[in-house]
Scaffold this motif. Structure first.
Motif, PDB file in Angstrom:
ATOM      1  N   ALA A 149      48.221  55.816  38.553  1.00 59.20           N
ATOM      2  CA  ALA A 149      49.351  55.140  37.909  1.00 59.20           C
ATOM      3  C   ALA A 149      50.654  55.918  38.054  1.00 59.20           C
ATOM      4  N   LYS A 150      50.548  57.208  38.249  1.00 59.18           N
ATOM      5  CA  LYS A 150      51.758  58.027  38.386  1.00 59.18           C
ATOM      6  C   LYS A 150      52.423  57.836  39.739  1.00 59.18           C
ATOM      7  N   ILE A 151      51.705  57.230  40.669  1.00 55.32           N
ATOM      8  CA  ILE A 151      52.231  57.071  42.029  1.00 55.32           C
ATOM      9  C   ILE A 151      52.493  55.615  42.369  1.00 55.32           C
ATOM     10  N   ALA A 152      51.553  54.748  42.006  1.00 55.60           N
ATOM     11  CA  ALA A 152      51.649  53.323  42.350  1.00 55.60           C
ATOM     12  C   ALA A 152      51.528  52.518  41.054  1.00 55.60           C
ATOM     13  N   PRO A 153      52.617  51.977  40.528  1.00 57.03           N
ATOM     14  CA  PRO A 153      52.631  51.418  39.163  1.00 57.03           C
ATOM     15  C   PRO A 153      52.031  50.034  38.994  1.00 57.03           C
ATOM     16  N   TYR A 154      51.794  49.289  40.083  1.00 59.44           N
ATOM     17  CA  TYR A 154      51.314  47.911  39.951  1.00 59.44           C
ATOM     18  C   TYR A 154      49.789  47.887  40.064  1.00 59.44           C
ATOM     19  N   TYR A 155      49.169  47.409  38.993  1.00 59.02           N
ATOM     20  CA  TYR A 155      47.709  47.424  38.886  1.00 59.02           C
ATOM     21  C   TYR A 155      47.214  45.982  38.909  1.00 59.02           C
ATOM     22  N   TYR A 156      46.525  45.615  40.016  1.00 62.06           N
ATOM     23  CA  TYR A 156      46.144  44.216  40.219  1.00 62.06           C
ATOM     24  C   TYR A 156      44.682  43.940  39.850  1.00 62.06           C
ATOM     25  N   TYR A 157      44.438  42.676  39.556  1.00 66.76           N
ATOM     26  CA  TYR A 157      43.101  42.217  39.196  1.00 66.76           C
ATOM     27  C   TYR A 157      42.943  40.748  39.598  1.00 66.76           C
ATOM     28  N   PRO A 158      41.685  40.256  39.779  1.00 63.21           N
ATOM     29  CA  PRO A 158      40.429  41.021  39.787  1.00 63.21           C
ATOM     30  C   PRO A 158      40.148  41.582  41.172  1.00 63.21           C
ATOM     31  N   GLY A 159      39.210  42.524  41.229  1.00 61.17           N
ATOM     32  CA  GLY A 159      38.776  43.037  42.530  1.00 61.17           C
ATOM     33  C   GLY A 159      37.800  42.056  43.148  1.00 61.17           C
ATOM     34  N   TRP A 160      38.344  41.053  43.818  1.00 56.16           N
ATOM     35  CA  TRP A 160      37.487  39.983  44.352  1.00 56.16           C
ATOM     36  C   TRP A 160      36.521  40.475  45.421  1.00 56.16           C
ATOM     37  N   TRP A 161      36.740  41.659  45.886  1.00 56.16           N
ATOM     38  CA  TRP A 161      35.811  42.233  46.875  1.00 56.16           C
ATOM     39  C   TRP A 161      34.630  42.940  46.201  1.00 56.16           C
ATOM     40  N   GLU A 162      34.684  43.105  44.869  1.00 49.54           N
ATOM     41  CA  GLU A 162      33.588  43.781  44.173  1.00 49.54           C
ATOM     42  C   GLU A 162      33.350  43.118  42.816  1.00 49.54           C
ATOM     43  N   GLY A 163      32.671  41.979  42.847  1.00 45.26           N
ATOM     44  CA  GLY A 163      32.343  41.289  41.611  1.00 45.26           C
ATOM     45  C   GLY A 163      31.394  42.086  40.743  1.00 45.26           C
ATOM     46  N   GLY A 164      30.697  43.021  41.331  1.00 46.47           N
ATOM     47  CA  GLY A 164      29.796  43.923  40.622  1.00 46.47           C
ATOM     48  C   GLY A 164      29.230  44.920  41.610  1.00 46.47           C
TER      49      GLY A 164
ATOM     50  N   LEU B  95      41.969  50.888  29.516  1.00 48.47           N
ATOM     51  CA  LEU B  95      42.964  49.874  29.855  1.00 48.47           C
ATOM     52  C   LEU B  95      44.080  49.832  28.820  1.00 48.47           C
ATOM     53  N   LYS B  96      43.728  49.925  27.547  1.00 42.92           N
ATOM     54  CA  LYS B  96      44.743  49.948  26.491  1.00 42.92           C
ATOM     55  C   LYS B  96      45.688  51.136  26.662  1.00 42.92           C
ATOM     56  N   LYS B  97      45.129  52.281  27.021  1.00 44.45           N
ATOM     57  CA  LYS B  97      45.965  53.467  27.216  1.00 44.45           C
ATOM     58  C   LYS B  97      46.910  53.280  28.402  1.00 44.45           C
ATOM     59  N   LEU B  98      46.402  52.711  29.471  1.00 41.71           N
ATOM     60  CA  LEU B  98      47.252  52.455  30.633  1.00 41.71           C
ATOM     61  C   LEU B  98      48.369  51.475  30.278  1.00 41.71           C
ATOM     62  N   GLN B  99      48.053  50.465  29.472  1.00 45.85           N
ATOM     63  CA  GLN B  99      49.080  49.511  29.052  1.00 45.85           C
ATOM     64  C   GLN B  99      50.148  50.196  28.206  1.00 45.85           C
ATOM     65  N   SER B 100      49.731  51.140  27.360  1.00 49.30           N
ATOM     66  CA  SER B 100      50.700  51.869  26.522  1.00 49.30           C
ATOM     67  C   SER B 100      51.617  52.739  27.363  1.00 49.30           C
ATOM     68  N   GLU B 101      51.162  53.076  28.562  1.00 51.76           N
ATOM     69  CA  GLU B 101      51.972  53.886  29.483  1.00 51.76           C
ATOM     70  C   GLU B 101      52.792  53.008  30.419  1.00 51.76           C
ATOM     71  N   ARG B 102      52.854  51.710  30.088  1.00 50.25           N
ATOM     72  CA  ARG B 102      53.692  50.738  30.796  1.00 50.25           C
ATOM     73  C   ARG B 102      53.273  50.508  32.250  1.00 50.25           C
ATOM     74  N   VAL B 103      51.967  50.598  32.479  1.00 52.21           N
ATOM     75  CA  VAL B 103      51.452  50.182  33.780  1.00 52.21           C
ATOM     76  C   VAL B 103      51.697  48.689  33.941  1.00 52.21           C
ATOM     77  N   GLN B 104      52.069  48.270  35.130  1.00 59.33           N
ATOM     78  CA  GLN B 104      52.384  46.867  35.398  1.00 59.33           C
ATOM     79  C   GLN B 104      51.119  46.130  35.851  1.00 59.33           C
ATOM     80  N   LEU B 105      50.458  45.462  34.898  1.00 59.49           N
ATOM     81  CA  LEU B 105      49.258  44.691  35.218  1.00 59.49           C
ATOM     82  C   LEU B 105      49.664  43.363  35.841  1.00 59.49           C
ATOM     83  N   ARG B 106      49.017  43.017  36.952  1.00 54.81           N
ATOM     84  CA  ARG B 106      49.343  41.783  37.654  1.00 54.81           C
ATOM     85  C   ARG B 106      48.049  41.108  38.116  1.00 54.81           C
ATOM     86  N   ALA B 107      48.003  39.789  38.000  1.00 53.16           N
ATOM     87  CA  ALA B 107      46.884  39.015  38.543  1.00 53.16           C
ATOM     88  C   ALA B 107      47.199  38.638  39.982  1.00 53.16           C
TER      89      ALA B 107
END
Length: 360
Positions: free
Chosen positions: A226-241, A287-299
């Motif tokens: 997160a300190k380098i690349a701020p945009y955090y995308y979801y879901p990982g469609w390449w790894e459903g499990g 995830l809550k901690k990352l959100q508090s650090e203003r990570v940019q969650l994107r679908a």
């Protein structure tokens, strides 16, 4: 009841209470090496190997003592399969899709794009013929496989810039897991690489990568993406499990007594359950901690996922045409997935969709 049946039916506590472990202790002691593809800092994945070692030592009354070595200590992260194959190590904990450079069938032992979820993977492996098919394939590498646990559906990774359209992927340098995804993403203009996660942070930091994906919030937070690349995308469609695996030298495993083979299987099952539960428990807080650090969650946009699905299916069709074994495993997995998705429409999908919409 024989010892093997006793282990199966009453579990570790019952085995110890019944005196099986002391009886085993009188036999010859064995020292095993278990190598992992992960650094010690990733305590969920690497820690599963430690959990396995501790449990097996207790169940066997100390007859099998397992020393655990992280990636790079005894062999490189992507060298552990060959280590087990050759007998340099008795076991490895790894992600099978790391070895698609040898054969693309390895991917089915871990995750394929738009593949199975964690619980679907367990069901396919245990009751849909998946384990039998994978061990048929692994036999040519002198490997017996056991589940090491599942990460659950993963995140889509960390990006330096927003991804709004399919065109935004063009030219990106991405670290991803497994050759199938590498091949598919190349059809979208991506420069994709499969590299050990221990090398990915530096590559992202130095600008050699534009994106890195690994597992999810708990591990990703530790790795500091997160300190380098701020945009955090979801879901990982390449790894459903993504299913982690224990690779065991097949000759070593076959040489065990039935009692000890059952103990190895039991210790692996316990450690696998622990790994999956640990990720489910720890990811929300991370995830809550990352959100508090203003990570940019994107679908991911639907357009992008549709494009990904199209190139993935084209890529898998290409491999179906090249390899009879790939086609055999692929057909088994997709047939099983089709029925699971049908059932999900009436069960978990409806339930989770409702619960996500109400206020607790």
């Amino acid at each position: 009841m024989d010892r093997r049946s006793l282990v199966k039916h009453v579990g570790m506590a019952g085995v110890l209470a019944a005196g099986v472990a002391p009886a085993v202790r009188a036999q010859e002691m064995m020292q095993w090496r278990l190598v992992t593809s992960f650094p010690k800092s990733l305590d969920a994945i690497h820690g599963a190997a430690e959990k396995f070692a501790q449990t097996l030592k207790l169940m066997s009354g100390g007859q099998i003592e397992v020393s655990v070595q992280a990636a790079g200590e005894a062999m490189p992260a992507f060298g552990v399969m060959e280590g087990v194959q050759s007998g340099a190590a008795e076991m490895a904990l790894t992600a099978p899709y790391y070895f698609t450079d040898k054969d693309y069938c390895f991917a089915f032992g871990c995750a394929v794009p738009f593949g199975l979820t964690a619980r679907q993977m367990d069901a396919w492996m245990d009751y849909g013929g998946g384990r039998r098919l994978m061990d048929e394939f692994y036999a040519q590498y002198n490997i017996k496989s056991l589940s090491a646990g599942n990460t659950g559906t993963q995140m889509g990774g960390w990006y330096r810039k927003e991804i709004k359209t399919v065109q935004d992927l063009h030219g990106l340098r991405m670290r991803v897991g497994g050759g199938l995804l590498v091949d598919a993403l190349q059809k979208l203009g991506v420069q994709a690489f499969n590299m050990p996660i221990g090398e990915a942070h530096q590559a992202l930091e130095k600008g050699r990568l534009d994106m890195v994906e690994f597992v999810g919030p708990y591990d990703d937070q530790k790795l500091g993406f997160a300190k380098i690349a701020p945009y955090y995308y979801y879901p990982g469609w390449w790894e459903g499990g993504a299913e982690l695996a224990y690779f065991i030298n097949a000759k070593t495993f076959a040489g065990l007594t039935p009692e000890l083979r059952t103990m190895v299987e039991g210790a692996a099952a316990l450690a696998a359950k622990d790994l999956t539960a640990k990720y489910l428990a720890l990811n929300p807080a991370a995830l809550k901690k990352l959100q508090s650090e203003r990570v940019q969650l994107r679908a991911f946009p639907r357009e992008l996922m549709d494009a990904g699905f199209k190139v993935v299916m084209a890529t898998m069709a290409e491999h179906d045409a090249k390899s009879a074994m790939f086609k055999k495993i692929h057909r088994s997995m997709r047939s099983f997935q089709h029925d699971q998705l049908l059932w999900d429409r009436f069960s978990e999908f409806r339930y989770v969709s409702y619960m996500s919409a109400v206020r607790l």
